[in-house]
Design a protein around this motif. Structure first.
Motif, mmCIF file in Angstrom:
data_model
loop_
_atom_site.group_PDB
_atom_site.id
_atom_site.type_symbol
_atom_site.label_atom_id
_atom_site.label_comp_id
_atom_site.label_asym_id
_atom_site.label_seq_id
_atom_site.Cartn_x
_atom_site.Cartn_y
_atom_site.Cartn_z
ATOM 1 N N ARG A 8 79.430 68.581 -10.785
ATOM 2 C CA ARG A 8 79.845 67.191 -10.571
ATOM 3 C C ARG A 8 80.340 66.526 -11.846
ATOM 4 N NH1 ARG A 8 74.601 66.013 -6.879
ATOM 5 N NH2 ARG A 8 75.428 66.885 -4.948
ATOM 6 N N ARG A 14 85.057 70.203 -10.254
ATOM 7 C CA ARG A 14 84.797 69.419 -9.039
ATOM 8 C C ARG A 14 86.005 69.442 -8.112
ATOM 9 N NH1 ARG A 14 83.620 64.843 -11.341
ATOM 10 N NH2 ARG A 14 85.659 63.931 -11.091
ATOM 11 N N THR A 18 86.195 71.084 -4.437
ATOM 12 C CA THR A 18 86.586 70.270 -3.273
ATOM 13 C C THR A 18 87.693 70.965 -2.477
ATOM 14 O OG1 THR A 18 85.980 68.261 -4.454
ATOM 15 C CG2 THR A 18 87.436 68.006 -2.562
ATOM 16 N N GLN A 47 80.987 65.833 -4.954
ATOM 17 C CA GLN A 47 81.363 64.480 -5.378
ATOM 18 C C GLN A 47 80.251 63.835 -6.205
ATOM 19 O OE1 GLN A 47 84.501 63.982 -4.788
ATOM 20 N NE2 GLN A 47 84.459 65.876 -3.597
ATOM 21 N N ARG A 48 80.637 62.915 -7.084
ATOM 22 C CA ARG A 48 79.693 62.312 -8.025
ATOM 23 C C ARG A 48 78.734 61.312 -7.408
ATOM 24 N NH1 ARG A 48 83.237 60.388 -12.894
ATOM 25 N NH2 ARG A 48 84.744 60.135 -11.244
ATOM 26 N N ARG A 52 81.588 58.289 -2.778
ATOM 27 C CA ARG A 52 82.735 59.189 -2.915
ATOM 28 C C ARG A 52 82.619 60.362 -1.953
ATOM 29 N NH1 ARG A 52 85.440 59.276 -8.485
ATOM 30 N NH2 ARG A 52 84.958 57.202 -9.261
ATOM 31 N N GLY A 53 81.415 60.801 -1.700
ATOM 32 C CA GLY A 53 81.225 61.887 -0.743
ATOM 33 C C GLY A 53 81.617 61.479 0.666
ATOM 34 N N ALA A 56 85.316 61.268 0.842
ATOM 35 C CA ALA A 56 85.887 62.608 0.983
ATOM 36 C C ALA A 56 85.751 63.092 2.427
ATOM 37 C CB ALA A 56 85.203 63.579 0.026
ATOM 38 N N ARG A 106 75.281 64.381 1.283
ATOM 39 C CA ARG A 106 75.358 64.123 -0.160
ATOM 40 C C ARG A 106 74.257 63.149 -0.596
ATOM 41 N NH1 ARG A 106 74.716 63.119 -4.508
ATOM 42 N NH2 ARG A 106 76.146 62.851 -6.234
#
Length: 109
Positions: A8, A14, A18, A47-48, A52-53, A56, A106
């Motif tokens: 991450r 990353r 992805t 993802q960080r 963000r997850g 995505a 996540r």
């Protein structure tokens, strides 16, 4: 730090993870509808943050629906499939909602 934290932190790694997760997830999704859940989880794991997850996962859901509609258009059946009504809307809703739901993993990992 574990391997997932290292993944991450590095942007290139990353991004590569992805892209690989999208490819693997779409492969799962072609086999069974539950693959959409796995695809969302796979895309969200590198993802960080949770936000963000989920983003995505939403992006993957949009990609799945666009690919589904493009496949129908290429086959020349898009108009007749859209005319079916509720079954088509159900399929589109499943494609849009299951990947973000899977991406909530996540928040756990």
């Amino acid at each position: 730090m574990n391997a997932l934290d290292d993944l991450r932190c590095d942007r290139r790694t990353r991004l590569a993870a992805t892209v690989a997760a999208v490819a693997i997830g779409l492969g799962f999704a072609t086999l069974h509808w539950a693959g959409l859940l796995a695809a969302g989880a796979l895309v969200a794991l590198p993802q960080r943050s949770v936000g963000r997850g989920v983003a995505a996962g939403v992006g993957l859901g949009v990609l799945v629906v666009v690919a589904f509609l493009a496949r129908l258009a290429l086959a020349g059946t898009l108009g007749s499939v859209l005319a079916m009504g509720q079954p088509t809307w159900l399929a589109l809703g499943i494609g849009l909602l299951l990947p973000p739901f899977g991406s909530l993993l996540r928040g756990v990992v």
